[in-house]
Design a protein around this motif. Structure first.
Motif, short mmCIF file in Angstrom:
data_model
loop_
_atom_site.label_atom_id
_atom_site.label_comp_id
_atom_site.label_asym_id
_atom_site.label_seq_id
_atom_site.Cartn_x
_atom_site.Cartn_y
_atom_site.Cartn_z
N UNK A 328 0.87 -1.17 0.00
CA UNK A 328 0.00 0.00 0.00
C UNK A 328 0.90 1.22 0.00
N UNK A 329 0.79 2.02 -1.05
CA UNK A 329 1.63 3.21 -1.17
C UNK A 329 1.00 4.36 -0.40
N UNK A 330 1.76 4.96 0.50
CA UNK A 330 1.26 6.10 1.26
C UNK A 330 1.19 7.35 0.40
N UNK A 331 2.03 7.39 -0.64
CA UNK A 331 2.07 8.53 -1.54
C UNK A 331 2.08 8.00 -2.97
N UNK A 332 0.98 8.21 -3.69
CA UNK A 332 0.86 7.67 -5.04
C UNK A 332 1.86 8.30 -6.00
N UNK A 333 2.33 9.51 -5.69
CA UNK A 333 3.29 10.18 -6.56
C UNK A 333 4.71 9.66 -6.33
N UNK A 334 4.93 9.04 -5.16
CA UNK A 334 6.26 8.50 -4.83
C UNK A 334 6.05 7.23 -4.03
N UNK A 335 5.71 6.11 -4.70
CA UNK A 335 5.32 4.88 -4.01
C UNK A 335 6.41 4.27 -3.13
N UNK A 336 7.67 4.48 -3.48
CA UNK A 336 8.76 3.86 -2.73
C UNK A 336 9.20 4.79 -1.60
#
Length: 563
Positions: A328-336
């Motif tokens: 689950x990505x906390x930030x869709x613009x910076x998934x990693x």
């Protein structure tokens, strides 16, 4: 996962792909292989296609009377736990299936409410339009209101909305608008479009608030994996053309995974399998989406060319590799995201040259400073977790943490603080913080993860379900815990006992460089040894050290059991 129980029934209402890579052919493969035979697939054919790996040459739609007969015949004998709806190429087909779904939902046989997943096949992955405007509008008006989940790809979502989706923010806004069209949840698939340049395949899931409450352990406290918040599921993206049937497979896999979970819950309610329900019993929609995404990702990874055109998704078993399980990505613009302080297990330390800190084989959890003092002077204790539950007064919590840290510092023992991350940071000197899923959500909302990283603290996360595991993996913690492995009375746990099989699964779904901590019902060294054999590298224990006559002997035995 072989079982003697009666298989759950899963319908696929979709078109036939004579090439075998998509449509009902892909659906039936997914239903059987994902569930290892615990689900039985039934098919209702909406259209017949003449196609191979290079494309479709002709489409034939059977008469509406025949479609109706298929649905009526099946429903009267093989009632579904879940249904996947795919290709509805005409207005008449959409109207007929919509009417059947309405009656199915109204009937809810014996209180059962079958899950309905609708894959609105309108635009191909390559962008070609497959249905006309009348069919699209009928699907929205007659089918969507009875769908628990709709799964449009990016192009289909744009067709539904009448505008382009260019950014993750556009996708989130678009999902809210599609949700207003009647379904209880929407997943916009973007594996072929969003964040390609970063090497990620991301899908966005949004659920109605009411639907998201299903299976939620603490009703008044949010989790990151709660669908009503919106969940970005992220995988590494494979640069391949062999992706034929991904949409069909994903939607049928979601329906299948949900049906598997419902079967476990039914068995538990009927008095069967009460000791070893595991994470399957907590398989609700977000969890099913995680499992389905892992299943499809594994199939894409193994895709090969069969004919002259793109090859289909390969159908593998239930997910068993961390390489394919989503985060689950906390930030869709910076998934990693950046990892927390790296740790390695005692067992990995024997062969690894990594400079990561070695986690102890046991992690005692206590609720008083007095127990901190007693255990910190006990040989073999490397880590202790302080779990304060008798007060919420910040000054009191801070004072106790400072006292505990002073004791641990003198003894050279690492102190972990449960929940109270702000006080742990302010106290200074603590080694790590452990959060459950609800406290993790509030910490994220307050910007606490960056503060914890800045303080250089280790970080552990609790998990009980597949969606919670995806959240933990997205955070990239120092360790991940799983529980309760066995029934426990030390804490009011809202999840089923996991059992040893779930421990084995978790060890496969978590990267090997992240230690797995097992907790719950580990009453003594004998039990700890069994849990170690299932793959856990550390056991968190309470009564096994606090309710014994000889603490030092218990610690020694537990450490030996976890070798």
């Amino acid at each position: 996962m072989v079982t003697s129980q009666t298989p759950s029934i899963v319908y696929t209402i979709a078109g036939s792909d004579s090439g075998g890579g998509a449509g009902i052919q892909a659906d039936l493969k997914a239903i059987h292989t994902l569930s290892s035979g615990t689900c039985h697939g039934c098919s209702v054919v909406t259209c017949l296609t003449a196609q191979n790996s290079m494309g479709v040459t002709k489409v034939h739609s059977p008469g509406i009377e025949f479609l109706r007969e298929q649905l009526t015949c099946l429903e009267g004998d093989l009632y579904p736990s879940a249904s996947k709806v795919g290709m509805l190429g005409t207005e008449e087909l959409a109207k007929e299936v919509g009417g059947w779904l309405r009656r199915l939902k109204e009937k809810s046989d014996g209180g059962k409410n079958p899950l309905v997943v609708v894959d609105p096949v309108m635009i191909s992955t390559s962008g070609h339009k497959l249905i006309d405007e009348d069919a699209k509008m009928t699907m929205i008006q007659k089918v969507f209101p009875y769908a628990d989940l709709v799964t449009p790809n990016k192009f289909e979502a744009e067709e539904l909305l009448g505008r382009k989706l260019l950014t993750p923010g556009d996708v989130e806004a678009g999902a809210r608008e599609i949700l207003s069209m009647g379904p209880k949840a929407v997943m916009i698939k973007g594996g072929h479009s969003f964040m390609e340049e970063q090497g990620f395949a991301q899908d966005f899931l949004l659920m109605s608030r009411e639907f998201a409450e299903e299976g939620k352990p603490v009703k008044d406290r949010p989790r990151i994996c709660d669908g009503s918040r919106g969940v970005w599921l992220c995988n590494d993206r494979y640069d391949t053309i062999h992706t034929h049937g991904t949409g069909c497979t994903l939607s049928s896999a979601i329906a299948t995974a949900w049906a598997m979970g419902q079967s476990e819950r039914d068995n538990f309610s009927n008095g069967a399998n009460r000791e070893k329900v595991g994470a399957l019993g907590s398989m609700y929609l977000v969890d099913a989406c995680c499992i389905a995404k892992a299943y499809v990702n594994a199939g894409i990874a193994r895709g090969v060319q069969l004919g002259k055109g793109p090859g289909p998704v390969v159908h593998t078993g239930f997910p068993s590799s961390h390489q394919h399980f989503p985060t689950v990505a906390l930030n869709a613009y910076s998934p990693s995201t950046r990892s927390f302080l790296a740790m390695k297990s005692y067992h990995r330390a024997q062969t690894s040259a990594s400079e990561a800190v070695t986690l102890g084989r046991i992690l005692p959890i206590v609720d008083t400073v007095e127990w901190i003092e007693k255990l910190s002077s006990t040989s073999g204790v490397k880590d202790i977790q302080l779990r304060l539950k008798d007060t919420v007064d910040y000054a009191t919590v801070l004072r106790r943490i400072k006292n505990a840290q002073s004791i641990c510092k003198r003894s050279g023992v690492r102190l972990w603080i449960n929940d109270h991350w702000q006080a742990a940071i302010e106290a200074g000197g603590c080694f790590g913080i452990h959060l459950g899923q609800e406290d993790l959500a509030s910490c994220v909302d307050a910007g606490g993860l960056d503060e914890i990283r800045a303080a250089g603290l280790a970080f552990g996360v609790s998990t009980h379900s597949y969606s919670e595991l995806a959240v933990a993996l997205g955070v990239r913690p120092s360790y991940i815990s799983l529980g309760p492995v066995f029934p426990t009375s030390s804490k009011d746990v809202k999840f089923y006992p996991q059992g040893l099989e779930t421990v084995r699964q978790w060890r496969l779904l978590i990267p090997p460089d992240i230690p797995l901590v097992a907790i719950g019902g580990i009453a003594d060294a004998k039990v700890a040894k069994i849990v170690r054999g299932a793959g856990a590298e550390c056991v968190a224990v309470i009564g096994a050290v606090t309710k014994v006559d000889d603490v030092a002997a218990a610690v020694k035995d537990l450490n030996e059991a976890m070798c």
